[in-house]
Scaffold this motif. Structure first.
Motif, PDB file in Angstrom:
ATOM      1  N   PRO A   1       0.798  -1.154   0.020  1.00 61.01           N
ATOM      2  CA  PRO A   1       0.056  -0.056  -0.142  1.00 61.01           C
ATOM      3  C   PRO A   1       0.928   1.426   0.125  1.00 61.01           C
ATOM      4  N   ASN A   2       2.242   1.217   0.144  1.00 61.90           N
ATOM      5  CA  ASN A   2       3.062   2.443   0.206  1.00 61.90           C
ATOM      6  C   ASN A   2       3.902   2.537  -1.185  1.00 61.90           C
ATOM      7  N   ALA A   3       3.377   1.624  -2.064  1.00 66.56           N
ATOM      8  CA  ALA A   3       3.947   1.771  -3.488  1.00 66.56           C
ATOM      9  C   ALA A   3       4.114   3.071  -4.159  1.00 66.56           C
ATOM     10  N   ASN A   4       4.926   3.476  -4.897  1.00 64.38           N
ATOM     11  CA  ASN A   4       5.173   4.457  -5.804  1.00 64.38           C
ATOM     12  C   ASN A   4       5.161   3.681  -7.195  1.00 64.38           C
ATOM     13  N   VAL A   5       4.446   4.286  -8.122  1.00 62.81           N
ATOM     14  CA  VAL A   5       4.247   3.551  -9.441  1.00 62.81           C
ATOM     15  C   VAL A   5       4.411   4.416 -10.582  1.00 62.81           C
ATOM     16  N   VAL A   6       5.094   3.769 -11.483  1.00 59.06           N
ATOM     17  CA  VAL A   6       5.305   4.327 -12.937  1.00 59.06           C
ATOM     18  C   VAL A   6       4.420   3.501 -14.003  1.00 59.06           C
ATOM     19  N   VAL A   7       3.792   4.257 -14.713  1.00 64.97           N
ATOM     20  CA  VAL A   7       2.770   3.444 -15.913  1.00 64.97           C
ATOM     21  C   VAL A   7       3.415   3.982 -17.164  1.00 64.97           C
ATOM     22  N   ALA A   8       3.752   2.753 -17.840  1.00 62.30           N
ATOM     23  CA  ALA A   8       4.314   3.212 -19.495  1.00 62.30           C
ATOM     24  C   ALA A   8       3.856   2.333 -20.295  1.00 62.30           C
ATOM     25  N   PRO A   9       3.499   2.817 -21.311  1.00 64.96           N
ATOM     26  CA  PRO A   9       3.185   1.917 -22.416  1.00 64.96           C
ATOM     27  C   PRO A   9       4.288   1.017 -22.995  1.00 64.96           C
ATOM     28  N   ALA A  10       4.065   0.016 -23.574  1.00 67.67           N
ATOM     29  CA  ALA A  10       4.890  -0.883 -24.159  1.00 67.67           C
ATOM     30  C   ALA A  10       5.883  -0.615 -25.499  1.00 67.67           C
ATOM     31  N   ASP A  11       5.154   0.276 -26.072  1.00 69.51           N
ATOM     32  CA  ASP A  11       5.552   0.354 -27.465  1.00 69.51           C
ATOM     33  C   ASP A  11       6.330   1.798 -27.673  1.00 69.51           C
ATOM     34  N   HIS A  12       6.922   2.294 -26.729  1.00 70.56           N
ATOM     35  CA  HIS A  12       7.417   3.845 -27.026  1.00 70.56           C
ATOM     36  C   HIS A  12       9.075   3.557 -27.117  1.00 70.56           C
ATOM     37  N   ILE A  13       9.532   4.550 -27.931  1.00 73.02           N
ATOM     38  CA  ILE A  13      11.019   4.817 -28.234  1.00 73.02           C
ATOM     39  C   ILE A  13      11.496   5.689 -27.161  1.00 73.02           C
ATOM     40  N   ILE A  14      12.575   5.493 -26.651  1.00 75.47           N
ATOM     41  CA  ILE A  14      13.198   6.605 -25.838  1.00 75.47           C
ATOM     42  C   ILE A  14      14.474   6.592 -25.974  1.00 75.47           C
ATOM     43  N   LEU A  15      15.137   7.524 -26.940  1.00 74.15           N
ATOM     44  CA  LEU A  15      16.569   7.710 -27.324  1.00 74.15           C
ATOM     45  C   LEU A  15      17.602   8.024 -26.233  1.00 74.15           C
ATOM     46  N   LYS A  16      17.105   8.849 -25.071  1.00 74.65           N
ATOM     47  CA  LYS A  16      17.885   9.385 -24.184  1.00 74.65           C
ATOM     48  C   LYS A  16      17.693   8.533 -22.853  1.00 74.65           C
ATOM     49  N   PRO A  17      17.923   7.440 -22.821  1.00 73.48           N
ATOM     50  CA  PRO A  17      17.551   6.488 -21.592  1.00 73.48           C
ATOM     51  C   PRO A  17      18.035   7.124 -20.420  1.00 73.48           C
ATOM     52  N   ASP A  18      19.305   7.759 -20.194  1.00 69.60           N
ATOM     53  CA  ASP A  18      19.843   7.961 -18.984  1.00 69.60           C
ATOM     54  C   ASP A  18      19.097   9.557 -18.576  1.00 69.60           C
TER      55      ASP A  18
END
Length: 355
Positions: free
Chosen positions: A104-121
């Protein structure tokens, strides 16, 4: 660690037909030839932010085997199988209520599976910033992508530009505007693209759902009693018909008053269309994107995507998509790619195997 990741991976990706098919949609393909599929890249992006045991994938029963094969570290409890597609709000509600039962203390990121991100850092840096803010405030946070052009295919977020902090208050959301309005948004300087990536604490999102989507919250709160048990599927079969098909944007984000945005330039694309694939791929000296054997004569500004062992001979074409996959060949002007959905609808007349 209290950080969790929800990957939404249940879509079919119709606009990317014939490459993306109901039996094998685009998130499970290595579209850019990097050696990793889009869903694998999504999971890898969160290394150091979220432990693998805290990654949940929401998909459908028909993609269970592919998901398990491509992300073998997932336990069955981490693969959430929707009984039907109801857009993103029920999908996210299911995952958040399931995580809430465990932590119940979780922090969450929701992300689609099909995105491109060219600057991961840079992406990890911005996600970490958003997680820290969401963990200590009752807020719903999204990533705002610095626009590079007045694109009519994306939603836009207007933010409070009087605020000098890294996390800015959201003023308005606008769905896919026409070109003139998109140009006005870009010129104003206080609009960003809606990247469809969300960050919040479990407490904040469940509170927001209770307020803005009470029927969805009630359905999953009742089902939650049976999560992590052999009665989970039965509970879901009862919960999903109670939920209307609605996006998290329409259902919660556009209504809530505690929505914030982190501005970022992360080399983002939702890779939703052939045009976006073309824009994000390496091109030859005449601006063709090619991933097969070719003999090209006076061919420019085109994309040729098919099996790597296929030899394709083309003469006198400019600005075309030439794509073949699994017994379907499509030849279409790039500028008419919005017709792909119509092609899919007509192709079904020839049999389910073509869609």
């Amino acid at each position: 660690m209290n950080n969790y990741l929800i990957i939404m991976a249940g879509g079919v990706g119709t606009r990317f037909w014939p490459f993306s098919r109901q039996s094998f949609p685009k998130q499970f393909h290595d579209i850019l030839g990097t050696g990793s599929t889009l869903i694998q890249q999504t999971a890898e992006r969160f290394e150091g932010i979220c432990p693998k045991e805290n990654i949940y994938v929401v998909t459908s029963q028909e993609y269970y085997d592919i998901t398990k094969e491509q992300l073998p570290f997932l336990s069955d409890e981490q693969i959430l199988l929707e009984p039907s597609r109801r857009n993103t709000a029920p999908c996210i509600a299911y995952a958040c209520f399931k995580i809430a039962k465990k932590d119940p203390n979780a922090n969450v990121v929701v992300a689609p599976a099909d995105h491109i991100i060219l600057k991961p850092d840079v992406f990890r840096e911005k996600i970490s910033l958003a997680l820290k803010y969401a963990a200590s405030n009752d807020v719903l946070v999204t990533l705002g992508i610095q626009p590079t052009r007045p694109d009519t295919g994306y939603g836009y977020i207007q933010f409070d530009d009087s605020d000098s902090s890294d996390v800015k208050k959201v003023k308005t959301f606008t769905e896919k505007p026409n070109l003139d309005i998109a140009k006005m948004f870009i010129a104003s300087g206080d609009y960003v693209w809606n990247g469809g990536i969300f960050i919040w604490s479990i407490t904040s999102i469940l509170k927001a759902m209770d307020e803005h989507l009470p029927e969805v919250a009630d359905a999953f709160r009742e089902a939650q009693v049976h999560f992590y048990s052999d009665k989970e599927k039965e509970a879901l079969d009862l919960a999903y018909p109670r939920c209307r098909a609605i996006s998290i944007d329409n259902g919660v984000m556009e209504k809530a008053l505690n929505v914030y945005v982190v501005l970022c330039d992360i080399g983002w694309s939702d890779l939703g269309t052939w045009k976006s694939l073309y824009e994000n791929s390496e091109k030859d000296e005449v601006n063709n994107v090619v991933n097969c054997k070719t003999l090209l004569y006076n061919v420019e500004d085109s994309i040729l995507k098919m099996a790597s062992d296929k030899l394709v001979v083309v003469k006198d074409l400019k600005g075309y998509i030439i794509a073949e996959h699994d017994n379907v060949l499509m030849i279409c002007p790039k500028d008419d790619e919005q017709l792909v959905k119509e092609f899919v609808a007509k192709a079904e007349d020839f049999g389910k195997q073509y869609i």
